[in-house]
Design an enzyme around this catalytic site. Structure first.
Site, PDB file in Angstrom:
ATOM      1  N   ASP A  68       0.701  -1.040  -0.029  1.00  0.00           N
ATOM      2  CA  ASP A  68      -0.012   0.006   0.007  1.00  0.00           C
ATOM      3  C   ASP A  68       0.986   1.284  -0.018  1.00  0.00           C
ATOM      4  O   ASP A  68       2.054   1.210   0.122  1.00  0.00           O
ATOM      5  CB  ASP A  68      -1.011  -0.013   1.194  1.00  0.00           C
ATOM      6  CG  ASP A  68      -0.336   0.046   2.595  1.00  0.00           C
ATOM      7  OD1 ASP A  68       0.855  -0.277   2.597  1.00  0.00           O
ATOM      8  OD2 ASP A  68      -0.935   0.054   3.539  1.00  0.00           O
ATOM      9  N   TYR A  70       2.742   4.853   0.819  1.00  0.00           N
ATOM     10  CA  TYR A  70       3.339   5.574   2.010  1.00  0.00           C
ATOM     11  C   TYR A  70       2.402   6.239   2.826  1.00  0.00           C
ATOM     12  O   TYR A  70       1.706   6.784   2.192  1.00  0.00           O
ATOM     13  CB  TYR A  70       4.701   6.308   1.516  1.00  0.00           C
ATOM     14  CG  TYR A  70       5.795   5.642   1.024  1.00  0.00           C
ATOM     15  CD1 TYR A  70       6.302   4.457   1.622  1.00  0.00           C
ATOM     16  CD2 TYR A  70       6.175   5.924  -0.414  1.00  0.00           C
ATOM     17  CE1 TYR A  70       7.581   3.959   0.918  1.00  0.00           C
ATOM     18  CE2 TYR A  70       7.288   5.291  -0.875  1.00  0.00           C
ATOM     19  CZ  TYR A  70       7.955   4.371  -0.104  1.00  0.00           C
ATOM     20  OH  TYR A  70       8.926   3.726  -0.920  1.00  0.00           O
ATOM     21  N   PHE A  81       6.664   2.301  -4.193  1.00  0.00           N
ATOM     22  CA  PHE A  81       7.891   2.722  -3.830  1.00  0.00           C
ATOM     23  C   PHE A  81       8.413   3.975  -4.045  1.00  0.00           C
ATOM     24  O   PHE A  81       9.510   4.271  -3.358  1.00  0.00           O
ATOM     25  CB  PHE A  81       9.068   1.361  -4.258  1.00  0.00           C
ATOM     26  CG  PHE A  81       8.506   0.119  -3.927  1.00  0.00           C
ATOM     27  CD1 PHE A  81       9.488  -0.338  -2.537  1.00  0.00           C
ATOM     28  CD2 PHE A  81       7.937  -0.884  -4.668  1.00  0.00           C
ATOM     29  CE1 PHE A  81       9.046  -1.531  -1.949  1.00  0.00           C
ATOM     30  CE2 PHE A  81       7.834  -2.131  -4.088  1.00  0.00           C
ATOM     31  CZ  PHE A  81       8.251  -2.584  -2.942  1.00  0.00           C
ATOM     32  N   HIS A 190      11.585  -8.844   0.673  1.00  0.00           N
ATOM     33  CA  HIS A 190      11.179  -7.437   0.442  1.00  0.00           C
ATOM     34  C   HIS A 190      12.391  -6.716   0.688  1.00  0.00           C
ATOM     35  O   HIS A 190      13.379  -7.080   1.634  1.00  0.00           O
ATOM     36  CB  HIS A 190      10.008  -7.191   1.526  1.00  0.00           C
ATOM     37  CG  HIS A 190       9.368  -5.846   1.445  1.00  0.00           C
ATOM     38  ND1 HIS A 190       9.826  -4.643   1.739  1.00  0.00           N
ATOM     39  CD2 HIS A 190       8.147  -5.606   0.576  1.00  0.00           C
ATOM     40  CE1 HIS A 190       9.049  -3.553   1.503  1.00  0.00           C
ATOM     41  NE2 HIS A 190       7.961  -4.349   0.731  1.00  0.00           N
TER      42      HIS A 190
END
Length: 232
Positions: A68, A70, A81, A190
């Site tokens: 989701d 920031y 990102f 991740h």
């Protein structure tokens, strides 16, 4: 669909079957209620579908899937990102840049705006396209995942030779939506500081992506980010 939810024509054609379904109507109603209640939601309205508008369907060569947006003020602008030029790169993005430097020798940039990637066909998709301020995953289970799963499936079904970069358990669960007989799926931990050094650093996904694209006679991605001088 609400006037502020604009989607590029190429995507609208793909997604029009979803826009009148009950789940999507409920999702739009939820977002309007958040606005009425003066809740702070990120990204700003005009950027919710930014990934779809910057990267038309026909241009997609790579998909990078986030969870989701920031949830801090000014960070999210609708590309997974990525952050706007004036915002310092968050830790996960810093680790992405570290891996690019280790993999391709590209220096770490001083800003984290990934629009240059998106313009080249890197579809920077989050599974949930909105989030309430300072409440990560707060817009999970309101309909976004059904919508973005449909997007992933549409890319898999209607395109060929796309590279899917799935980082972390959440993203890797989407592999079941992808036809691996005609696409390349690359898996890694991740890039979060909690997991980046368990296999993300050293995964060489960026060179592997370009080698695959070249093998399919496609233009490779220029992974460089233009420095803006703000955080040098």
């Amino acid at each position: 669909m609400e006037n502020w939810l604009k989607i590029h024509d190429s995507w609208h054609e793909i997604l029009k079957s979803q826009l009148d379904l009950p789940y999507f109507i409920d999702l739009m109603r939820f977002l309007n209620e958040q606005k009425t209640q003066s809740k702070i939601v990120f990204p700003p309205e005009k950027y919710i579908f930014n990934a779809f508008n910057v990267t038309p369907f026909e241009k997609i060569k790579v998909v990078i899937l986030g969870q989701d947006p920031y949830h801090g003020f000014g960070q999210a602008h609708g590309l997974s990102f990525s952050v706007p030029n004036s915002v310092k790169s968050p830790p996960s993005l810093q680790n992405i840049f570290k891996e690019i430097m280790a993999d391709l020798g590209i220096p770490i940039p001083n800003n984290g705006n990934l629009t240059n990637w998106a313009n080249q066909g890197v579809f920077l998709l989050n599974s949930f396209l909105t989030v309430e301020s300072n409440l990560p995953a707060s817009h999970q289970n309101i309909g976004w995942e059904q919508f973005t799963d449909f997007c992933i499936s549409a890319i898999s079904k209607q395109k060929e030779n796309v590279v899917f970069l799935l980082w972390g358990k959440f993203a890797q669960e989407k592999a079941k939506l992808i036809d691996t007989s005609k696409h390349l799926v690359l898996l890694a931990p991740h890039p979060s500081p909690f997991s980046a050094h368990t296999g993300f650093i050293g995964c060489k996904h960026f060179s592997k992506t370009n080698n695959y694209l070249i093998s399919k006679k496609k233009e490779p991605i220029d992974w460089k980010i233009k420095d803006d001088g703000l955080f040098g």
